[in-house]
Scaffold this motif. Structure first.
Motif, PDB file in Angstrom:
ATOM      1  N   ALA A   1       0.850  -1.202   0.000  1.00 46.93           N
ATOM      2  CA  ALA A   1       0.000   0.000   0.000  1.00 46.93           C
ATOM      3  C   ALA A   1       0.881   1.245   0.000  1.00 46.93           C
ATOM      4  O   ALA A   1       0.595   2.232  -0.687  1.00 46.93           O
ATOM      5  N   ASN A   2       1.969   1.177   0.748  1.00 46.24           N
ATOM      6  CA  ASN A   2       2.879   2.318   0.852  1.00 46.24           C
ATOM      7  C   ASN A   2       3.498   2.675  -0.497  1.00 46.24           C
ATOM      8  O   ASN A   2       3.465   3.828  -0.931  1.00 46.24           O
ATOM      9  N   THR A   3       4.005   1.670  -1.189  1.00 45.48           N
ATOM     10  CA  THR A   3       4.648   1.939  -2.490  1.00 45.48           C
ATOM     11  C   THR A   3       3.612   2.389  -3.519  1.00 45.48           C
ATOM     12  O   THR A   3       3.855   3.315  -4.289  1.00 45.48           O
ATOM     13  N   ILE A   4       2.433   1.766  -3.495  1.00 42.57           N
ATOM     14  CA  ILE A   4       1.377   2.174  -4.433  1.00 42.57           C
ATOM     15  C   ILE A   4       0.994   3.637  -4.179  1.00 42.57           C
ATOM     16  O   ILE A   4       0.851   4.439  -5.107  1.00 42.57           O
ATOM     17  N   GLY A   5       0.880   3.977  -2.891  1.00 44.78           N
ATOM     18  CA  GLY A   5       0.548   5.363  -2.530  1.00 44.78           C
ATOM     19  C   GLY A   5       1.612   6.333  -3.026  1.00 44.78           C
ATOM     20  O   GLY A   5       1.306   7.402  -3.546  1.00 44.78           O
ATOM     21  N   LYS A   6       2.868   5.922  -2.886  1.00 47.02           N
ATOM     22  CA  LYS A   6       3.954   6.809  -3.342  1.00 47.02           C
ATOM     23  C   LYS A   6       3.909   6.999  -4.856  1.00 47.02           C
ATOM     24  O   LYS A   6       4.067   8.104  -5.350  1.00 47.02           O
ATOM     25  N   ILE A   7       3.702   5.910  -5.578  1.00 46.87           N
ATOM     26  CA  ILE A   7       3.686   6.040  -7.048  1.00 46.87           C
ATOM     27  C   ILE A   7       2.538   6.978  -7.457  1.00 46.87           C
ATOM     28  O   ILE A   7       2.704   7.863  -8.291  1.00 46.87           O
ATOM     29  N   ALA A   8       1.377   6.763  -6.803  1.00 50.30           N
ATOM     30  CA  ALA A   8       0.203   7.579  -7.155  1.00 50.30           C
ATOM     31  C   ALA A   8       0.437   9.051  -6.838  1.00 50.30           C
ATOM     32  O   ALA A   8      -0.129   9.931  -7.475  1.00 50.30           O
TER      33      ALA A   8
END
Ligand code: PMT
Length: 415
Positions: A103-110
């Motif tokens: 979730a953390n990495t997805i949030g960062k990419i977004a």
């Protein structure tokens, strides 16, 4: 996105390919080792990028041993080797797979955050990126996470959706990383898509034309270029050589296209005809002005009581292409406000098209200057399809698939 199962031949696509495998910090990180092994076994070169958190779950040594390459984890190692690591890594890659994607990495990419080697590399990536999310079910269902995933899909990231099952936290629900075989199959499928159009020349027109009245004013329309640019971007990622002939827009052409900037319908006519003979597929998304002022005044017209403009017809570019068509697949668009079916079918026939994409521009989310579109497709054989609301990128991929089918039916030969 649902990816079909691969057979032996499909996995052959991996031979000689370069895969970047990103691993982030979740319990499913251990499964990345098996994914790495499958890629290597199929003949791919695998370079692994790990976050600091991922190294808490699985040792870089395991991935180094399986990939037979050094594992990358340090954003600042670049200066030691005199290369810009994240750029160098993406340049060589055919596909970037992130499994698991937390979730953390997805949030960062977004959010466009690039604070470690993996997220920096993703931002710099020019190849397709396939994300395999894995997280607790409540995290997965959180509106922020759902919004992030929706955003990433709209931006063209590919997802292997997580599945429902027993999670490491003891909960049961959606959020479990898809099976390694599923991720592997999705990767093969993407690589196939990415090469399917190699050797094909695609000519796309986009945006409006402008017809000058005087040095200050012009006649034009509301086309933003979004639909045509989306088509160019997707065709490019499928491996086609794309020429984009565009009227004035406010969007950047996708890197890698041959970009031809035009202003008027007459300029577009000239540019399109120049590229037509060597093209295999031609898609005319542009909203071309049907008329131009008979006279373009050299000086600004002065205000008077009334003004009558005499207009003369512009050449119908698509109709001309329809006459000259040999092996090309020719696709038109129609922006309509009424009698959609009748008008679209008339244009399909008159311009000798393979199919026409009609958008009812009175509908919310369809037509000019929106990120979405909703269309009906009318085919030369009399069949038709009505599609639901989707992003212009999704529609672009759909239309290219339709063209792919036509090519197969005709046993189209690339020369
Ligand atoms: O650019 P966007 O903001 O994303 O909006 C997308 C769009 C609404 C412009 C696009 O989806 C669309 O519908 N494009 C066609 C617009 C149109 O009005 O077409 P038309 O009905 O005037 O023409 C039919 C076809 O003939 C089109 O493919 C057009 O490119 C072509 N044509 C028309 C006139 C002309 N003189 N020469 C042409 O080649």
């Amino acid at each position: 996105m649902k990816f079909p199962k691969n057979n032996q031949n499909d996995t052959a696509i991996l031979a000689g390919k370069s895969i970047l495998l990103g691993i982030t910090g979740g319990i499913a990180a251990y499964k990345a080792a098996e994914l790495c092994r499958l890629f290597v076994k199929a003949g791919a070169t695998v370079r692994v990028v790990m976050t600091t958190a991922a190294k808490e779950f699985i040792s870089p040594l395991t991935l180094q041993t399986l990939s037979k390459h050094q594992v990358y984890d340090d954003l600042f190692a670049a200066t030691k080797r005199y290369t810009v690591e994240h750029v160098a890594l993406t340049k060589a890659a055919d596909l970037f797979v992130v499994a698991p994607a937390t979730a953390n990495t997805i949030g960062k990419i977004a959010a466009g955050i690039a604070d470690n080697l993996l997220t920096t590399t993703i931002l710099a990536a020019r190849c397709p990126v396939l994300l395999a999310p894995a997280m607790n079910t409540y995290m997965y269902k959180h509106p922020a996470q759902q919004e992030n995933l929706r955003k990433l899909k709209a931006w063209g990231y590919h997802l292997v959706e997580p599945v429902a099952g027993e999670l490491a936290c003891g909960e049961t629900g959606a959020g479990k990383m898809a099976a390694v075989e599923e991720i592997f199959a999705a990767a093969c499928r993407l690589l196939q898509e990415n090469t399917a159009w190699q050797g094909l020349k695609v000519l796309i027109t986009a945006g409006p034309t402008r017809e000058a009245i005087d040095p200050i004013r012009f006649l034009s329309n509301h086309s933003s270029g979004k639909m045509g640019y989306a088509l160019a971007e997707v065709a490019l990622t499928w491996g086609a050589a794309v020429t984009l002939v565009s009227g004035p827009t406010h969007i950047e052409p996708p890197p890698g296209v041959e970009f031809v900037q035009v202003t008027t319908a007459q300029e577009m006519y000239k540019a399109v005809l120049q590229h037509f003979d060597s093209s295999h597929v031609v898609i005319k998304t542009a909203a071309v002005a049907d008329y131009r002022p008979a006279v373009t005044h050299k000086e600004k017209l002065k205000k008077g009581e009334t003004l009558t403009l005499e207009l003369v017809p512009n050449p119908d570019i698509l109709a001309e292409l329809g006459k000259r068509k040999k092996q090309q697949i020719l696709i038109g668009f129609a922006a309509e406000t009424n009698n959609i079916e009748r008008n679209a079918i008339a244009k399909l026939k008159q311009k000798n098209l393979d199919f026409i994409v009609a958008n009812d521009v009175t509908q919310e989310g369809a037509g000019f200057n929106t990120d979405t579109n909703q269309v009906q497709i009318f085919y030369a054989d009399g069949s038709r399809k009505r599609l639901g609301l989707m992003t212009k990128k999704e529609l672009a991929a759909y239309l290219l698939q339709e063209i792919e089918l036509l090519r197969k039916q005709r046993n189209f030969i690339v020369n």
